[in-house]
Design a protein around this motif. Structure first.
Motif, PDB file in Angstrom:
ATOM      1  N   TRP A   1     -26.522  11.267  -6.796  1.00 44.81           N
ATOM      2  CA  TRP A   1     -27.547  11.613  -5.810  1.00 44.81           C
ATOM      3  C   TRP A   1     -28.945  11.219  -6.286  1.00 44.81           C
ATOM      4  O   TRP A   1     -29.752  10.699  -5.529  1.00 44.81           O
ATOM      5  N   ARG A   2     -29.217  11.437  -7.568  1.00 46.33           N
ATOM      6  CA  ARG A   2     -30.570  11.226  -8.076  1.00 46.33           C
ATOM      7  C   ARG A   2     -30.664  10.170  -9.172  1.00 46.33           C
ATOM      8  O   ARG A   2     -31.735   9.944  -9.728  1.00 46.33           O
ATOM      9  N   ALA A   3     -29.552   9.530  -9.500  1.00 46.20           N
ATOM     10  CA  ALA A   3     -29.561   8.543 -10.581  1.00 46.20           C
ATOM     11  C   ALA A   3     -28.507   7.482 -10.315  1.00 46.20           C
ATOM     12  O   ALA A   3     -27.671   7.619  -9.422  1.00 46.20           O
ATOM     13  N   THR A   4     -28.570   6.414 -11.101  1.00 45.91           N
ATOM     14  CA  THR A   4     -27.538   5.379 -11.061  1.00 45.91           C
ATOM     15  C   THR A   4     -26.789   5.436 -12.390  1.00 45.91           C
ATOM     16  O   THR A   4     -27.331   5.043 -13.433  1.00 45.91           O
ATOM     17  N   PRO A   5     -25.555   5.963 -12.385  1.00 41.97           N
ATOM     18  CA  PRO A   5     -24.800   6.108 -13.631  1.00 41.97           C
ATOM     19  C   PRO A   5     -23.793   4.975 -13.840  1.00 41.97           C
ATOM     20  O   PRO A   5     -23.193   4.478 -12.889  1.00 41.97           O
ATOM     21  N   ARG A   6     -23.618   4.579 -15.105  1.00 45.39           N
ATOM     22  CA  ARG A   6     -22.570   3.600 -15.423  1.00 45.39           C
ATOM     23  C   ARG A   6     -22.141   3.793 -16.868  1.00 45.39           C
ATOM     24  O   ARG A   6     -22.937   4.191 -17.725  1.00 45.39           O
ATOM     25  N   ILE A   7     -20.880   3.525 -17.131  1.00 46.81           N
ATOM     26  CA  ILE A   7     -20.363   3.565 -18.503  1.00 46.81           C
ATOM     27  C   ILE A   7     -20.712   2.245 -19.179  1.00 46.81           C
ATOM     28  O   ILE A   7     -20.426   1.172 -18.642  1.00 46.81           O
ATOM     29  N   VAL A   8     -21.333   2.315 -20.358  1.00 45.63           N
ATOM     30  CA  VAL A   8     -21.793   1.102 -21.037  1.00 45.63           C
ATOM     31  C   VAL A   8     -21.070   0.841 -22.360  1.00 45.63           C
ATOM     32  O   VAL A   8     -21.181  -0.255 -22.910  1.00 45.63           O
ATOM     33  N   MET A   9     -20.329   1.818 -22.872  1.00 51.38           N
ATOM     34  CA  MET A   9     -19.586   1.641 -24.126  1.00 51.38           C
ATOM     35  C   MET A   9     -18.399   2.595 -24.165  1.00 51.38           C
ATOM     36  O   MET A   9     -18.466   3.695 -23.611  1.00 51.38           O
ATOM     37  N   HIS A  10     -17.336   2.145 -24.830  1.00 53.22           N
ATOM     38  CA  HIS A  10     -16.201   3.021 -25.144  1.00 53.22           C
ATOM     39  C   HIS A  10     -16.055   3.083 -26.658  1.00 53.22           C
ATOM     40  O   HIS A  10     -16.235   2.063 -27.342  1.00 53.22           O
ATOM     41  N   LEU A  11     -15.731   4.255 -27.177  1.00 45.57           N
ATOM     42  CA  LEU A  11     -15.546   4.409 -28.621  1.00 45.57           C
ATOM     43  C   LEU A  11     -14.234   5.128 -28.893  1.00 45.57           C
ATOM     44  O   LEU A  11     -13.939   6.171 -28.287  1.00 45.57           O
ATOM     45  N   PRO A  12     -13.413   4.603 -29.827  1.00 49.05           N
ATOM     46  CA  PRO A  12     -12.150   5.247 -30.166  1.00 49.05           C
ATOM     47  C   PRO A  12     -12.385   6.449 -31.077  1.00 49.05           C
ATOM     48  O   PRO A  12     -13.449   6.568 -31.712  1.00 49.05           O
ATOM     49  N   PRO A  13     -11.405   7.340 -31.175  1.00 56.38           N
ATOM     50  CA  PRO A  13     -11.552   8.503 -32.059  1.00 56.38           C
ATOM     51  C   PRO A  13     -11.889   8.126 -33.496  1.00 56.38           C
ATOM     52  O   PRO A  13     -12.648   8.826 -34.169  1.00 56.38           O
ATOM     53  N   GLY A  14     -11.329   6.997 -33.969  1.00 56.00           N
ATOM     54  CA  GLY A  14     -11.529   6.598 -35.351  1.00 56.00           C
ATOM     55  C   GLY A  14     -12.957   6.226 -35.709  1.00 56.00           C
ATOM     56  O   GLY A  14     -13.288   6.068 -36.891  1.00 56.00           O
ATOM     57  N   ALA A  15     -13.844   6.117 -34.708  1.00 55.98           N
ATOM     58  CA  ALA A  15     -15.247   5.807 -34.991  1.00 55.98           C
ATOM     59  C   ALA A  15     -15.995   7.018 -35.538  1.00 55.98           C
ATOM     60  O   ALA A  15     -17.107   6.883 -36.040  1.00 55.98           O
ATOM     61  N   PHE A  16     -15.370   8.200 -35.436  1.00 59.91           N
ATOM     62  CA  PHE A  16     -16.053   9.441 -35.795  1.00 59.91           C
ATOM     63  C   PHE A  16     -15.436  10.088 -37.031  1.00 59.91           C
ATOM     64  O   PHE A  16     -14.289   9.848 -37.384  1.00 59.91           O
ATOM     65  N   THR A  17     -16.246  10.948 -37.659  1.00 60.43           N
ATOM     66  CA  THR A  17     -15.774  11.779 -38.760  1.00 60.43           C
ATOM     67  C   THR A  17     -16.110  13.232 -38.430  1.00 60.43           C
ATOM     68  O   THR A  17     -17.291  13.554 -38.266  1.00 60.43           O
ATOM     69  N   PRO A  18     -15.100  14.120 -38.304  1.00 61.08           N
ATOM     70  CA  PRO A  18     -13.670  13.812 -38.247  1.00 61.08           C
ATOM     71  C   PRO A  18     -13.328  13.183 -36.893  1.00 61.08           C
ATOM     72  O   PRO A  18     -14.079  13.375 -35.927  1.00 61.08           O
ATOM     73  N   PRO A  19     -12.221  12.453 -36.806  1.00 58.90           N
ATOM     74  CA  PRO A  19     -11.846  11.842 -35.525  1.00 58.90           C
ATOM     75  C   PRO A  19     -11.491  12.925 -34.501  1.00 58.90           C
ATOM     76  O   PRO A  19     -10.679  13.802 -34.796  1.00 58.90           O
ATOM     77  N   PRO A  20     -12.110  12.921 -33.324  1.00 59.57           N
ATOM     78  CA  PRO A  20     -11.698  13.869 -32.281  1.00 59.57           C
ATOM     79  C   PRO A  20     -10.326  13.480 -31.738  1.00 59.57           C
ATOM     80  O   PRO A  20      -9.804  12.404 -32.044  1.00 59.57           O
ATOM     81  N   LYS A  21      -9.762  14.348 -30.911  1.00 59.18           N
ATOM     82  CA  LYS A  21      -8.437  14.078 -30.353  1.00 59.18           C
ATOM     83  C   LYS A  21      -8.512  13.132 -29.156  1.00 59.18           C
ATOM     84  O   LYS A  21      -7.481  12.647 -28.694  1.00 59.18           O
ATOM     85  N   VAL A  22      -9.719  12.880 -28.662  1.00 63.25           N
ATOM     86  CA  VAL A  22      -9.884  12.066 -27.455  1.00 63.25           C
ATOM     87  C   VAL A  22     -10.858  10.920 -27.705  1.00 63.25           C
ATOM     88  O   VAL A  22     -11.645  10.958 -28.656  1.00 63.25           O
ATOM     89  N   SER A  23     -10.794   9.905 -26.857  1.00 60.55           N
ATOM     90  CA  SER A  23     -11.758   8.810 -26.920  1.00 60.55           C
ATOM     91  C   SER A  23     -13.090   9.267 -26.331  1.00 60.55           C
ATOM     92  O   SER A  23     -13.170  10.274 -25.625  1.00 60.55           O
ATOM     93  N   SER A  24     -14.137   8.514 -26.625  1.00 64.66           N
ATOM     94  CA  SER A  24     -15.478   8.835 -26.131  1.00 64.66           C
ATOM     95  C   SER A  24     -16.037   7.653 -25.359  1.00 64.66           C
ATOM     96  O   SER A  24     -15.513   6.535 -25.440  1.00 64.66           O
ATOM     97  N   ALA A  25     -17.082   7.899 -24.614  1.00 65.02           N
ATOM     98  CA  ALA A  25     -17.752   6.830 -23.862  1.00 65.02           C
ATOM     99  C   ALA A  25     -19.234   7.161 -23.752  1.00 65.02           C
ATOM    100  O   ALA A  25     -19.624   8.329 -23.726  1.00 65.02           O
ATOM    101  N   VAL A  26     -20.042   6.105 -23.686  1.00 63.95           N
ATOM    102  CA  VAL A  26     -21.484   6.255 -23.509  1.00 63.95           C
ATOM    103  C   VAL A  26     -21.827   5.961 -22.055  1.00 63.95           C
ATOM    104  O   VAL A  26     -21.438   4.923 -21.517  1.00 63.95           O
ATOM    105  N   VAL A  27     -22.535   6.900 -21.426  1.00 62.15           N
ATOM    106  CA  VAL A  27     -22.956   6.752 -20.041  1.00 62.15           C
ATOM    107  C   VAL A  27     -24.464   6.557 -20.001  1.00 62.15           C
ATOM    108  O   VAL A  27     -25.205   7.285 -20.671  1.00 62.15           O
ATOM    109  N   HIS A  28     -24.926   5.571 -19.248  1.00 57.65           N
ATOM    110  CA  HIS A  28     -26.364   5.337 -19.059  1.00 57.65           C
ATOM    111  C   HIS A  28     -26.698   5.680 -17.622  1.00 57.65           C
ATOM    112  O   HIS A  28     -26.097   5.162 -16.682  1.00 57.65           O
ATOM    113  N   LEU A  29     -27.666   6.595 -17.448  1.00 55.96           N
ATOM    114  CA  LEU A  29     -28.109   7.005 -16.113  1.00 55.96           C
ATOM    115  C   LEU A  29     -29.594   6.679 -15.970  1.00 55.96           C
ATOM    116  O   LEU A  29     -30.413   7.104 -16.788  1.00 55.96           O
TER     117      LEU A  29
END
Length: 283
Positions: free
Chosen positions: A178-206
């Motif tokens: 409604w008030r922004a233009t959102p889009r996913i700009v990156m995906h990151l696997p669990p292994g990119a983090f310490t400790p690895p989470p159980k799920v993948s992550s993504a970066v959203v730019h609004l």
């Protein structure tokens, strides 16, 4: 070599300060400085902007923001264990980094930042959605921020950019669109983090819009959307039954069939319905 380039690797910083990630704080540390710089670049040219960062942890993204030229960074960190590591960055940041120990939900960033302002953060999982909703629903619009570049669990990111008819479509997609233009700009696997989470992550730019995409009263729209999706499997004439006695007529006037379900109705028609609800501009 700049002072930032001379800082030790993040793994060594974490070991030196005993910074084991705490699940209670929603912490998952991103240690790859190539990735943190890449995330910072998704926010665009930062040289003329102040940047708000929430939950910097040991400062991986903080370093990326400074190295990418942010005019100034305000980093709000709740975990006091992280402060020595962040202060080490501040010491070599030429006055461009301010670190505040506190809860981001309680701190007014405008008291510390000068517009234009962009928000860039690897948000703690336990407060990420709440912060996003606050940033999308301020009393006045345009908001204090030009753009939000935020990391979420992939499932949350997909809800933010979801389209009508999809399983992920709901309140979050409508508020964001409604008030922004959102889009996913990156995906990151669990292994990119310490400790690895159980799920993948993504970066959203609004990117904030100058004004909402369609006219509607914010409170009425929020109430209509909340009612509709709280019972998303019901037809809208049933889900919204208590909102107005003649709800079927109001739905039809907004271009919505009373037998439609919330997940099939787009933003434009939800806004049209909000305008036709009690208190709306066309009621």
């Amino acid at each position: 070599m700049s002072g930032l380039d001379s800082l030790p690797p993040l793994a060594r910083v974490i070991a030196a300060h005993g910074l084991s990630a705490r699940k209670s704080l929603g912490q998952n540390f991103l240690l790859d400085l190539n990735l943190t710089s890449k995330i910072a670049r998704q926010a665009g040219d930062l040289s003329g902007c102040d940047v708000l960062e929430i939950g910097p942890g040991p400062g991986g993204l903080t370093r990326g923001l400074l190295l990418e030229g942010a005019r100034r960074v305000l980093a709000i960190e709740k975990d006091t264990r992280c402060l020595p590591a962040l202060n080490e960055i501040a010491e070599v940041a030429d006055g461009r980094l301010e670190v505040i120990n506190g809860d981001a939900l309680d701190i007014d960033p405008l008291a510390h930042l000068t517009p234009p302002i962009r928000v860039v953060a690897n948000l703690p999982y336990n407060v990420g959605t709440e912060l996003l909703i606050r940033w999308l629903t301020p009393r006045d619009w345009p908001p204090f921020w030009q753009s939000l570049t935020l990391m979420f669990q992939r499932e949350v990111a997909e809800r933010i950019v979801a389209v009508p008819g999809s399983k992920a479509y709901g309140r979050l997609a409508l508020l964001a669109g409604w008030r922004a233009t959102p889009r996913i700009v990156m995906h990151l696997p669990p292994g990119a983090f310490t400790p690895p989470p159980k799920v993948s992550s993504a970066v959203v730019h609004l990117t904030a819009l100058a004004e909402p995409r369609y006219p509607a009263d914010p409170k009425i729209l929020e109430q209509v959307v909340a009612r509709a999706f709280n019972q998303r499997r019901k037809m809208l004439r049933a889900a919204l039954k208590g909102a107005a006695p003649d709800i079927e007529d109001r739905l039809l006037a907004a271009g919505i069939q009373p037998t439609d379900r919330a997940e099939t109705v787009d933003l434009e028609r939800f806004c049209a319905l909000a305008r036709r609800m009690p208190g709306g501009s066309e009621a």
